[in-house]
Scaffold this active site. Structure first.
Site, PDB file in Angstrom:
ATOM      1  N   ARG A  77      11.698  -6.419   4.906  1.00 46.75           N
ATOM      2  CA  ARG A  77      11.454  -4.925   4.804  1.00 46.75           C
ATOM      3  C   ARG A  77      12.310  -3.982   5.750  1.00 46.75           C
ATOM      4  O   ARG A  77      12.517  -4.534   6.585  1.00 46.75           O
ATOM      5  CB  ARG A  77      10.101  -4.577   4.923  1.00 46.75           C
ATOM      6  CG  ARG A  77       9.716  -3.136   4.975  1.00 46.75           C
ATOM      7  CD  ARG A  77       8.288  -2.882   4.682  1.00 46.75           C
ATOM      8  NE  ARG A  77       7.305  -3.165   5.642  1.00 46.75           N
ATOM      9  CZ  ARG A  77       6.263  -3.215   5.718  1.00 46.75           C
ATOM     10  NH1 ARG A  77       5.492  -2.581   4.682  1.00 46.75           N
ATOM     11  NH2 ARG A  77       5.271  -3.686   6.816  1.00 46.75           N
TER      12      ARG A  77
ATOM     13  N   ARG B 233      -9.717   1.389   8.414  1.00 44.10           N
ATOM     14  CA  ARG B 233      -8.797  -0.089   8.536  1.00 44.10           C
ATOM     15  C   ARG B 233     -10.235  -0.770   9.126  1.00 44.10           C
ATOM     16  O   ARG B 233     -10.076  -2.163   9.343  1.00 44.10           O
ATOM     17  CB  ARG B 233      -7.720  -0.232   9.300  1.00 44.10           C
ATOM     18  CG  ARG B 233      -6.745  -0.431   8.630  1.00 44.10           C
ATOM     19  CD  ARG B 233      -5.519  -0.592   9.707  1.00 44.10           C
ATOM     20  NE  ARG B 233      -4.235  -1.160   9.184  1.00 44.10           N
ATOM     21  CZ  ARG B 233      -3.256  -0.581   8.731  1.00 44.10           C
ATOM     22  NH1 ARG B 233      -3.277   0.743   8.553  1.00 44.10           N
ATOM     23  NH2 ARG B 233      -2.181  -1.380   8.503  1.00 44.10           N
TER      24      ARG B 233
ATOM     25  N   ARG C  13      -1.110  -9.433  12.926  1.00 42.81           N
ATOM     26  CA  ARG C  13      -1.653  -8.232  11.982  1.00 42.81           C
ATOM     27  C   ARG C  13      -2.690  -9.025  11.028  1.00 42.81           C
ATOM     28  O   ARG C  13      -3.743  -8.164  10.581  1.00 42.81           O
ATOM     29  CB  ARG C  13      -0.435  -7.443  11.186  1.00 42.81           C
ATOM     30  CG  ARG C  13       0.001  -6.682  12.256  1.00 42.81           C
ATOM     31  CD  ARG C  13       1.473  -6.075  11.981  1.00 42.81           C
ATOM     32  NE  ARG C  13       1.561  -5.204  10.758  1.00 42.81           N
ATOM     33  CZ  ARG C  13       2.558  -5.195  10.279  1.00 42.81           C
ATOM     34  NH1 ARG C  13       3.757  -5.643  10.357  1.00 42.81           N
ATOM     35  NH2 ARG C  13       2.737  -4.332   8.932  1.00 42.81           N
TER      36      ARG C  13
ATOM     37  N   LYS D 234       0.860  -1.196  -0.030  1.00 48.82           N
ATOM     38  CA  LYS D 234      -0.044   0.130  -0.024  1.00 48.82           C
ATOM     39  C   LYS D 234       0.760   1.320  -0.134  1.00 48.82           C
ATOM     40  O   LYS D 234       0.466   2.199  -0.753  1.00 48.82           O
ATOM     41  CB  LYS D 234      -1.007   0.227   1.322  1.00 48.82           C
ATOM     42  CG  LYS D 234      -1.987  -1.107   1.471  1.00 48.82           C
ATOM     43  CD  LYS D 234      -2.572  -0.829   2.474  1.00 48.82           C
ATOM     44  CE  LYS D 234      -2.193  -0.989   3.920  1.00 48.82           C
ATOM     45  NZ  LYS D 234      -1.700  -2.404   4.188  1.00 48.82           N
TER      46      LYS D 234
ATOM     47  N   ARG E 221      11.116  -2.135  10.781  1.00 48.17           N
ATOM     48  CA  ARG E 221       9.982  -1.798  11.746  1.00 48.17           C
ATOM     49  C   ARG E 221       9.819  -2.824  12.933  1.00 48.17           C
ATOM     50  O   ARG E 221      10.013  -3.836  12.882  1.00 48.17           O
ATOM     51  CB  ARG E 221       8.684  -1.651  11.183  1.00 48.17           C
ATOM     52  CG  ARG E 221       8.420  -0.328  10.465  1.00 48.17           C
ATOM     53  CD  ARG E 221       7.323  -0.391   9.449  1.00 48.17           C
ATOM     54  NE  ARG E 221       6.053  -1.005   9.847  1.00 48.17           N
ATOM     55  CZ  ARG E 221       4.810  -1.158   9.319  1.00 48.17           C
ATOM     56  NH1 ARG E 221       4.807  -0.248   8.189  1.00 48.17           N
ATOM     57  NH2 ARG E 221       4.027  -1.462   9.685  1.00 48.17           N
TER      58      ARG E 221
HETATM   59  P1  AMP Z   1       0.854   0.472   8.788  1.00 49.14           P
HETATM   60  O1  AMP Z   1       2.184   1.183   8.857  1.00 49.14           O
HETATM   61  O2  AMP Z   1      -0.185   0.992   7.903  1.00 49.14           O
HETATM   62  O3  AMP Z   1       1.103  -0.939   8.455  1.00 49.14           O
HETATM   63  O4  AMP Z   1       0.389   0.503  10.243  1.00 49.14           O
HETATM   64  C1  AMP Z   1       0.881  -0.004  11.327  1.00 49.14           C
HETATM   65  C2  AMP Z   1       0.343  -0.205  12.439  1.00 49.14           C
HETATM   66  O5  AMP Z   1      -0.331   0.980  12.898  1.00 49.14           O
HETATM   67  C3  AMP Z   1      -1.051  -1.131  12.209  1.00 49.14           C
HETATM   68  O6  AMP Z   1      -0.750  -2.543  12.423  1.00 49.14           O
HETATM   69  C4  AMP Z   1      -1.958  -0.552  13.333  1.00 49.14           C
HETATM   70  O7  AMP Z   1      -1.521  -1.374  14.537  1.00 49.14           O
HETATM   71  C5  AMP Z   1      -1.865   0.804  13.390  1.00 49.14           C
HETATM   72  N1  AMP Z   1      -2.756   1.276  12.566  1.00 49.14           N
HETATM   73  C6  AMP Z   1      -2.342   2.015  11.333  1.00 49.14           C
HETATM   74  N2  AMP Z   1      -3.408   2.521  10.553  1.00 49.14           N
HETATM   75  C7  AMP Z   1      -4.483   2.335  11.557  1.00 49.14           C
HETATM   76  C8  AMP Z   1      -5.939   2.601  11.601  1.00 49.14           C
HETATM   77  N3  AMP Z   1      -6.546   3.223  10.446  1.00 49.14           N
HETATM   78  N4  AMP Z   1      -6.537   1.979  12.360  1.00 49.14           N
HETATM   79  C9  AMP Z   1      -5.978   1.215  13.444  1.00 49.14           C
HETATM   80  N5  AMP Z   1      -4.843   0.792  13.794  1.00 49.14           N
HETATM   81  C10 AMP Z   1      -4.118   1.532  12.602  1.00 49.14           C
END
Ligand code: AMP
Length: 220
Positions: free
Chosen positions: A127, A88, A173, A13, A162
C-alpha cells in the site's frame, strides 16, 4: 445517514468509505487520518497517538472518544457521515450510541469487511498513500499502481508508505483487531444493522463493488 466501516486492517475500509463519501456527499471521518495529521503536526495528541500507532496498538478509548465527540459536533456532519476506523472497541461503540442518541440520531448501517489474512498482508505491504492530506488517494503497487512511480495520479504529490504498514506491525494490528474490534460484529449483528461483505480477489469482489451496492441502497 450514518454508516460505519468495520473490518481488520487492510480489508479496504478507507477505499469503500472514500467512494461512499463522493457518491453520497457526506463526510468520511477516519480516526486514523486524524491521528496521522496530528502526528505530522507534532501536536501533543500526535505524540501520544504515535506511541501507540507505531507499535500497532490502539490509541486509548478516552482519547479517541473525546476526539470523535468533538468532530461529530461540526456542521458538515449534520446530513450524515461515514465512520472509517471508529468504533474499534465495544466501549467506543457504546460511547458512540450515547453521543448519537443525545443528538436524536442512530447508526443506520455497519459494513463489516472480511479478507483472507494472506491477502491482507500482501495488500498492506504494497500500500502507498498520497502524502497530500486533502487527497489521500490509496494505491497498491501490484493491483493498482500509480501511472508514474511514487507520484499520485490525482494530484501529483509524492506517495508514501505508512509507518505502520510493515509486516511486523500488521501482525500486531491484526491481533489487536481480533481481541478488541471483532466483538463489534456481534454487537451490531444484535442490533440488526450489520452487512457482511467479503472482499477478495479470489472471488473477484473488490471494495469498489461493495461501495457500488451500498450506494444503490441509499440512492433508491
Ligand atoms: P487506520 O488508519 O484506521 O488503519 O488506523 C491507524 C491506527 O490508528 C490504528 O492501527 C490505531 O493504532 C489508531 N486508531 C485509529 N482509529 C482508532 C480507534 N477508533 N481507536 C483506537 N485507535 C485507533
Amino acid at each position: 445517514m450514518i454508516i460505519i466501516m468495520l473490518g481488520a486492517p487492510g480489508t479496504g475500509k478507507g477505499t469503500v468509505a472514500g467512494i461512499l463519501k463522493d457518491e453520497l456527499g457526506i463526510p468520511q471521518i477516519s480516526t486514523g487520518d486524524i491521528f496521522r495529521k496530528h502526528i505530522k503536526e507534532q501536536t501533543e495528541l500526535g505524540k501520544l497517538a504515535d506511541s501507540y500507532i507505531s507499535k500497532g496498538q490502539l490509541v486509548p478509548d478516552d482519547v479517541t472518544i473525546k476526539l470523535v465527540q468533538s468532530r461529530i459536533q461540526e456542521d458538515d456532519v449534520k446530513p450524515g457521515m461515514i465512520l472509517d476506523g471508529f468504533p474499534r472497541t465495544v466501549a467506543q461503540a457504546e460511547a458512540l450510541d450515547k453521543m448519537l442518541s443525545e443528538q436524536g440520531k442512530k447508526v443506520d448501517l455497519v459494513v463489516n469487511l472480511t479478507t483472507p489474512k494472506d491477502e491482507i498482508i500482501e495488500r498492506i505491504v504494497n500500500r502507498r498513500v498520497c502524502s497530500n492530506q486533502e487527497c489521500k488517494a490509496v494505491y497498491n503497487l501490484v493491483m493498482n499502481p500509480p501511472k508514474k512511480e511514487g507520484i499520485c495520479d490525482k494530484c501529483g504529490s509524492p506517495l508514501v508508505q505508512r509507518k505502520d504498514d510493515t509486516e511486523e506491525t500488521v501482525n500486531e494490528r491484526f491481533e489487536s483487531y481480533l481481541k478488541n474490534t471483532a466483538p463489534l460484529v456481534e454487537y451490531y449483528e444484535n442490533k440488526g444493522i450489520l452487512r457482511k461483505e467479503e472482499v477478495s480477489k479470489s472471488i473477484n469482489r473488490l471494495g469498489k463493488d461493495v461501495a457500488e451496492d451500498i450506494v444503490k441502497i441509499f440512492k433508491k
